[in-house]
Enzyme design. Structure first.
Site, PDB file in Angstrom:
ATOM      1  N   SER A 165       0.832  -1.200   0.000  1.00 10.16           N
ATOM      2  CA  SER A 165       0.000   0.000   0.000  1.00 10.16           C
ATOM      3  C   SER A 165       0.862   1.242   0.000  1.00 10.16           C
ATOM      4  O   SER A 165       1.973   1.251   0.543  1.00 10.16           O
ATOM      5  CB  SER A 165      -0.894   0.004   1.245  1.00 10.16           C
ATOM      6  OG  SER A 165      -1.521   1.262   1.430  1.00 10.16           O
ATOM      7  N   TYR A 175      -1.918  -0.758  10.225  1.00  7.94           N
ATOM      8  CA  TYR A 175      -2.022  -1.189   8.829  1.00  7.94           C
ATOM      9  C   TYR A 175      -0.755  -0.811   8.064  1.00  7.94           C
ATOM     10  O   TYR A 175      -0.180  -1.635   7.338  1.00  7.94           O
ATOM     11  CB  TYR A 175      -3.247  -0.542   8.185  1.00  7.94           C
ATOM     12  CG  TYR A 175      -3.409  -0.856   6.718  1.00  7.94           C
ATOM     13  CD1 TYR A 175      -3.960  -2.062   6.300  1.00  7.94           C
ATOM     14  CD2 TYR A 175      -3.016   0.057   5.737  1.00  7.94           C
ATOM     15  CE1 TYR A 175      -4.121  -2.351   4.947  1.00  7.94           C
ATOM     16  CE2 TYR A 175      -3.174  -0.217   4.393  1.00  7.94           C
ATOM     17  CZ  TYR A 175      -3.723  -1.425   4.000  1.00  7.94           C
ATOM     18  OH  TYR A 175      -3.863  -1.710   2.668  1.00  7.94           O
TER      19      TYR A 175
END
Length: 259
Positions: A154, A168
């Site tokens: 990401s 995350y």
């Protein structure tokens, strides 16, 4: 469904003919788009899912309707034993594994100042990082020269732009560090290992209609969300013979978020 089928028919090629590809979390979003992309290039595609059996079967049906080959297998990425069994099942069915795309992921939010959900953190760590490590280790034992390992990371691995995404971001950063190290480990076997730094992409997990979507789009140079197919097309290139000299790379596909 019809639009996806037509897209596959238009883009069908033999770039990956004879290759066996496994995409984890392939029932929707980037995973489903990647399954269609690799199938359109001639690969036999295996997609895994944990809960979305109906969606997984729809992806398989769309691929088969366009002349491709696909199968869906259930596996909980939070369970290391199931991840190992998934790899073993693929090899048992097809005799080999050429391409592994680690796409499955979960997204839990919460700031340090809040009461952190330990169960949510643990699942995020298991699915986003530990399952990737397990899959790569198992795949590397059966892959030969020309093998491709690609993990979907990401853009948030680079920087946590907003509060509440530290956990995350850390799991995705860990994937990227592991990718670089394993690329060194597997280079001698002719296996490439890369990661995709995906930006905000219009999926069920992060729709472009959410309350936070406008801020995400504004953070990109292009001022918009990406489409799953745009991420999948880059994965398709990295999986192809044309990318044989690309390894240990973290490739941003984020609309300029990291610019």
């Amino acid at each position: 469904m019809q639009a996806q089928s037509l897209w596959m028919e238009i883009n069908m090629s033999n770039t990956l003919k004879g290759k066996i590809a496994l995409i984890t979390g392939g029932s929707r979003g980037i995973g489903a788009a990647t399954a269609r992309q690799l199938a359109s290039e001639g690969a036999t595609v295996v997609i895994s899912y944990s809960n979305s059996e109906g969606q997984a079967n729809d992806v398989v049906a769309a691929i088969e309707a366009s002349g491709g080959k696909a199968v869906a297998l259930k596996a909980d990425q939070a369970n290391a034993a199931e991840v190992k069994a998934l790899i073993a099942d693929v090899v048992k069915r097809y005799g080999k594994l050429d391409i592994l795309v680690n796409n499955a992921g979960v997204f839990e939010t919460g700031t340090v100042a809040e009461t952190v959900d330990d169960a949510g953190f643990d699942r995020q760590l298991r699915v986003n990082y530990e399952a990737v490590v397990t899959a790569i280790r198992e795949a590397s034992r059966v892959m030969g020269d020309g093998g491709r390992i690609i993990s979907v990371s990401s853009a948030l691995a680079l920087r946590s732009t907003w509060p509440g995404v530290a956990d995350y971001s850390a799991t995705k950063r860990a994937i990227e560090g592991y990718t670089k190290g394993v690329a060194r480990d597997l280079g001698a076997k002719g296996i490439t290992v890369n990661a995709i730094g995906a930006g905000s992409t219009n999926t069920e997990m992060n729709p472009d209609t959410s309350p936070f979507a406008e801020a995400q789009a504004a953070a990109t140079a292009l001022g918009r969300f990406g489409r799953p197919e745009e991420i999948a097309s880059v994965i398709g290139f990295i999986a192809s013979p044309a990318a044989s000299f690309v390894t240990g790379a973290i490739i941003p596909v984020d609309g300029g978020y990291s610019a």
